[in-house]
Design a protein around this motif. Structure first.
Motif, PDB file in Angstrom:
ATOM      1  N   TRP A 174       0.830  -1.199   0.000  1.00 55.20           N
ATOM      2  CA  TRP A 174       0.000   0.000   0.000  1.00 55.20           C
ATOM      3  C   TRP A 174       0.866   1.252   0.000  1.00 55.20           C
ATOM      4  CZ3 TRP A 174      -4.531   0.894  -1.604  1.00 55.20           C
ATOM      5  CH2 TRP A 174      -5.589  -0.005  -1.439  1.00 55.20           C
ATOM      6  N   GLN A 175       1.866   1.273   0.844  1.00 54.16           N
ATOM      7  CA  GLN A 175       2.719   2.455   0.938  1.00 54.16           C
ATOM      8  C   GLN A 175       3.398   2.753  -0.386  1.00 54.16           C
ATOM      9  OE1 GLN A 175       5.006   1.046   4.329  1.00 54.16           O
ATOM     10  NE2 GLN A 175       4.099   2.611   5.643  1.00 54.16           N
ATOM     11  N   GLN A 176       3.860   1.723  -1.062  1.00 53.65           N
ATOM     12  CA  GLN A 176       4.519   1.912  -2.350  1.00 53.65           C
ATOM     13  C   GLN A 176       3.542   2.407  -3.405  1.00 53.65           C
ATOM     14  OE1 GLN A 176       6.369  -1.656  -3.855  1.00 53.65           O
ATOM     15  NE2 GLN A 176       7.356  -0.623  -5.574  1.00 53.65           N
ATOM     16  N   ALA A 177       2.342   1.829  -3.452  1.00 51.66           N
ATOM     17  CA  ALA A 177       1.361   2.207  -4.463  1.00 51.66           C
ATOM     18  C   ALA A 177       0.841   3.623  -4.252  1.00 51.66           C
ATOM     19  CB  ALA A 177       0.200   1.215  -4.441  1.00 51.66           C
ATOM     20  N   LEU A 178       0.743   4.049  -2.989  1.00 49.36           N
ATOM     21  CA  LEU A 178       0.170   5.359  -2.680  1.00 49.36           C
ATOM     22  C   LEU A 178       1.162   6.502  -2.809  1.00 49.36           C
ATOM     23  CD1 LEU A 178      -1.799   4.249   0.509  1.00 49.36           C
ATOM     24  CD2 LEU A 178      -2.849   5.049  -1.612  1.00 49.36           C
ATOM     25  N   ALA A 179       2.449   6.187  -2.769  1.00 45.49           N
ATOM     26  CA  ALA A 179       3.476   7.231  -2.639  1.00 45.49           C
ATOM     27  C   ALA A 179       3.483   8.221  -3.806  1.00 45.49           C
ATOM     28  CB  ALA A 179       4.851   6.584  -2.505  1.00 45.49           C
ATOM     29  N   LEU A 233      -3.034   3.855   7.928  1.00 45.08           N
ATOM     30  CA  LEU A 233      -2.104   4.768   7.275  1.00 45.08           C
ATOM     31  C   LEU A 233      -2.745   6.143   7.201  1.00 45.08           C
ATOM     32  CD1 LEU A 233      -0.912   2.574   4.251  1.00 45.08           C
ATOM     33  CD2 LEU A 233       0.202   2.852   6.479  1.00 45.08           C
ATOM     34  N   ARG A 234      -1.913   7.172   7.348  1.00 41.92           N
ATOM     35  CA  ARG A 234      -2.376   8.554   7.213  1.00 41.92           C
ATOM     36  C   ARG A 234      -1.880   9.087   5.873  1.00 41.92           C
ATOM     37  NH1 ARG A 234      -3.015  11.802  12.656  1.00 41.92           N
ATOM     38  NH2 ARG A 234      -3.391  10.115  14.146  1.00 41.92           N
ATOM     39  N   LEU A 235      -2.807   9.580   5.064  1.00 45.26           N
ATOM     40  CA  LEU A 235      -2.471  10.044   3.717  1.00 45.26           C
ATOM     41  C   LEU A 235      -2.733  11.534   3.601  1.00 45.26           C
ATOM     42  CD1 LEU A 235      -4.320   7.246   1.674  1.00 45.26           C
ATOM     43  CD2 LEU A 235      -2.073   7.122   2.788  1.00 45.26           C
ATOM     44  N   ALA A 236      -1.810  12.236   2.951  1.00 45.36           N
ATOM     45  CA  ALA A 236      -1.988  13.655   2.634  1.00 45.36           C
ATOM     46  C   ALA A 236      -1.782  13.811   1.137  1.00 45.36           C
ATOM     47  CB  ALA A 236      -0.994  14.513   3.402  1.00 45.36           C
ATOM     48  N   PRO A 237      -2.811  14.184   0.361  1.00 39.83           N
ATOM     49  CA  PRO A 237      -2.651  14.307  -1.097  1.00 39.83           C
ATOM     50  C   PRO A 237      -1.565  15.315  -1.461  1.00 39.83           C
ATOM     51  CG  PRO A 237      -4.968  14.419  -0.457  1.00 39.83           C
ATOM     52  CD  PRO A 237      -4.177  14.516   0.804  1.00 39.83           C
ATOM     53  N   ARG A 238      -0.717  14.922  -2.398  1.00 40.54           N
ATOM     54  CA  ARG A 238       0.306  15.848  -2.900  1.00 40.54           C
ATOM     55  C   ARG A 238      -0.373  16.911  -3.766  1.00 40.54           C
ATOM     56  NH1 ARG A 238       5.369  13.551  -2.004  1.00 40.54           N
ATOM     57  NH2 ARG A 238       5.362  11.270  -1.696  1.00 40.54           N
ATOM     58  N   SER A 239       0.300  18.022  -3.971  1.00 38.28           N
ATOM     59  CA  SER A 239      -0.306  19.149  -4.685  1.00 38.28           C
ATOM     60  C   SER A 239      -0.714  18.788  -6.108  1.00 38.28           C
ATOM     61  CB  SER A 239       0.650  20.345  -4.702  1.00 38.28           C
ATOM     62  OG  SER A 239       1.878  19.991  -5.331  1.00 38.28           O
ATOM     63  N   VAL A 299      -6.437  11.865   4.989  1.00 38.51           N
ATOM     64  CA  VAL A 299      -7.207  10.664   4.682  1.00 38.51           C
ATOM     65  C   VAL A 299      -6.656   9.507   5.496  1.00 38.51           C
ATOM     66  CG1 VAL A 299      -7.855   9.028   2.854  1.00 38.51           C
ATOM     67  CG2 VAL A 299      -7.720  11.484   2.343  1.00 38.51           C
ATOM     68  N   GLY A 300      -7.535   8.639   5.968  1.00 32.42           N
ATOM     69  CA  GLY A 300      -7.100   7.421   6.638  1.00 32.42           C
ATOM     70  C   GLY A 300      -7.367   6.205   5.780  1.00 32.42           C
ATOM     71  N   LEU A 301      -6.471   5.235   5.833  1.00 29.63           N
ATOM     72  CA  LEU A 301      -6.665   3.976   5.113  1.00 29.63           C
ATOM     73  C   LEU A 301      -6.272   2.831   6.034  1.00 29.63           C
ATOM     74  CD1 LEU A 301      -5.895   3.219   1.400  1.00 29.63           C
ATOM     75  CD2 LEU A 301      -5.312   1.536   3.156  1.00 29.63           C
ATOM     76  N   TYR A 302      -7.239   1.975   6.332  1.00 28.80           N
ATOM     77  CA  TYR A 302      -6.974   0.816   7.175  1.00 28.80           C
ATOM     78  C   TYR A 302      -6.693  -0.382   6.283  1.00 28.80           C
ATOM     79  CZ  TYR A 302      -7.464  -2.826  10.689  1.00 28.80           C
ATOM     80  OH  TYR A 302      -7.226  -3.886  11.513  1.00 28.80           O
ATOM     81  N   PHE A 316       0.414  10.624  -2.716  1.00 27.62           N
ATOM     82  CA  PHE A 316       0.160  10.963  -1.316  1.00 27.62           C
ATOM     83  C   PHE A 316       1.451  10.943  -0.512  1.00 27.62           C
ATOM     84  CE2 PHE A 316      -3.690   8.965  -2.930  1.00 27.62           C
ATOM     85  CZ  PHE A 316      -4.708   9.776  -2.452  1.00 27.62           C
ATOM     86  N   GLU A 317       1.511  11.816   0.463  1.00 28.99           N
ATOM     87  CA  GLU A 317       2.468  11.642   1.539  1.00 28.99           C
ATOM     88  C   GLU A 317       1.887  10.590   2.465  1.00 28.99           C
ATOM     89  OE1 GLU A 317       5.366  13.037   1.834  1.00 28.99           O
ATOM     90  OE2 GLU A 317       5.271  14.649   0.333  1.00 28.99           O
ATOM     91  N   VAL A 318       2.645   9.529   2.735  1.00 29.53           N
ATOM     92  CA  VAL A 318       2.110   8.396   3.477  1.00 29.53           C
ATOM     93  C   VAL A 318       2.833   8.263   4.807  1.00 29.53           C
ATOM     94  CG1 VAL A 318       1.606   5.925   3.447  1.00 29.53           C
ATOM     95  CG2 VAL A 318       1.626   7.226   1.298  1.00 29.53           C
TER      96      VAL A 318
END
Length: 413
Positions: A269-274, A305-311, A296-299, A277-279
């Motif tokens: 998940w961390q790799q796919a979201l990076a 995981l805490r996600l922050a969308p990149r600009s 955003v939260g993702l269980y 998103f800041e993960v």
């Protein structure tokens, strides 16, 4: 100009005891028919026996098919029973005040003006000068189901929640003054602890002043009940039941997601979201429900995981695409999971009456693969989308508290 008109014939509870027995959450606030069945076991007089007639049965196995001719006939019969019941009375030429006292927002007074809003005022391609602005797509099948119920019962039981900006606060002041001028005609306590109060307004200076203040508003935005307004329009009705609240008084809760798709490890998940998103991993010991936009939260099934969308993950100039629900739909569900349609059956939308712990438990049980928690949309975001004449992402706004069904009903015959 925003308008609501008096209801020629309204059916209302006779007093607070009757209101408590009759009123209910709206049909779309439940996760399943079983939840509706269980509420009806506790509250057999609830108008849910009319608005969701298929779920009013002796057992879950005996429930009818939703929208069937048998269910609609049951709704018709039960509405006739309610009209003859000592729990309800008929009121002519009815405008009303609707106040919701929310213990979680003690400093906020949420008071609205209720009546019948003209369907011809809904902004569409055919009515480009309409002043009631929808911000969510309408599914014809869902609207048809509500229309069939209106036809079967010859009544409108569920209201549409609209909001106006009320930038000068004039409407809010007049609403508060009217509510403070006397005790409510009746009230009911909801399951979430909110108290819902109704005042039936007699014709006169006070009512005229409220209507004039509302007419000074250029637009009303549909906050909740798009399909209920569409059902009235589908039937060719001139009006639909509505309550209009000033935007500053309204609250929004999170609208989260449960997802069925292929399993992934936390590292995957961390790799796919990076990319978008800041993960980060949640350091909190409790389940994670974000409260601020662009968090955003993702269980994953193992941890949050805490996600922050990149600009670059969204177009900041597009108010609708800037909503976190839209970002997650595009960057997580579509690009990572291959779920391009928000209506896909692999997605389950969970309203603000369920918390993050509920989502985690559903994933841990094996029913779902992962969960997403989203921050509540702000009123500023909501109004910006409406001003740009865009559509909100599907299932992104959960206005809370919601108006209840059965406190004021419009009779059509």
């Amino acid at each position: 100009m925003v308008r609501v008109n008096p209801i020629p014939r309204a059916l209302v509870p006779v007093d607070s005891t009757a209101a408590q027995r009759l009123c209910s959450p709206n049909y779309d606030e439940f996760q399943s028919d079983l939840e509706i069945f269980e509420l009806l076991q506790r509250q057999p007089d609830s108008v849910l026996r009319i608005t969701m007639p298929h779920a009013c049965a002796d057992s879950p196995e005996a429930m009818l098919r939703e929208g069937s001719a048998q269910a609609l006939q049951a709704a018709s019969s039960r509405m006739a029973e309610l009209r003859a019941s000592p729990l309800a009375r008929e009121v002519r030429d009815a405008l009303f005040l609707y106040e919701i006292s929310d213990p979680s927002r003690p400093a906020t007074r949420q008071i609205g003006l209720g009546g019948l809003a003209p369907t011809g005022d809904i902004l569409t391609e055919a009515t480009p000068h309409g002043t009631i602005v929808r911000n969510e797509g309408v599914r014809p099948k869902k609207a048809r189901g509500r229309a069939d119920l209106i036809e079967a019962t010859r009544s409108i039981i569920g209201g549409v929640n609209n909001t106006v900006e009320d930038t000068d606060g004039r409407l809010s002041k007049l609403l508060a003054a009217a509510a403070d001028s006397r005790a409510a005609d009746y009230e009911a306590l909801a399951e979430d602890g909110c108290t819902h109060r109704i005042w039936i307004l007699a014709a006169g200076r006070q009512r005229t002043g409220l209507l004039e203040a509302l007419a000074a508003e250029p637009f009303a935005y549909v906050a909740d009940g798009n399909h209920r307004s569409a059902a009235a329009a589908m039937l060719g009705l001139d009006e639909f039941l509505a309550v209009v609240f000033p935007a500053s008084s309204m609250g929004l809760a999170p609208y989260n997601r449960l997802v069925k798709t292929g399993q992934r490890s936390t590292a995957s998940w961390q790799q796919a979201l990076a990319r978008h998103f800041e993960v980060g991993q949640s350091s909190a010991t409790s389940d994670y429900q974000p409260t601020e936009p662009h968090s955003v939260g993702l269980y994953t099934g193992q941890e949050w995981l805490r996600l922050a969308p990149r600009s670059g993950a969204y177009d900041a100039d597009n108010a609708a695409e800037s909503i976190d629900a839209a970002i997650v739909q595009k960057r997580v569900f579509d690009e990572i999971c291959g779920i391009s349609d928000p209506r896909d059956e692999r997605l389950t939308f969970v309203g603000g009456n369920r918390d993050a712990t509920y989502l985690r438990q559903r994933v841990d049980s094996g029913e779902y693969t992962f969960a997403v928690t989203l921050p509540p949309v702000t009123m500023g975001q909501f109004v910006d989308v409406c001003r740009q004449r865009r559509m909100m992402p599907p299932k992104s706004t959960w206005f809370s508290p919601k108006i209840r069904s059965g406190l004021v009903m419009a009779l059509l015959d």
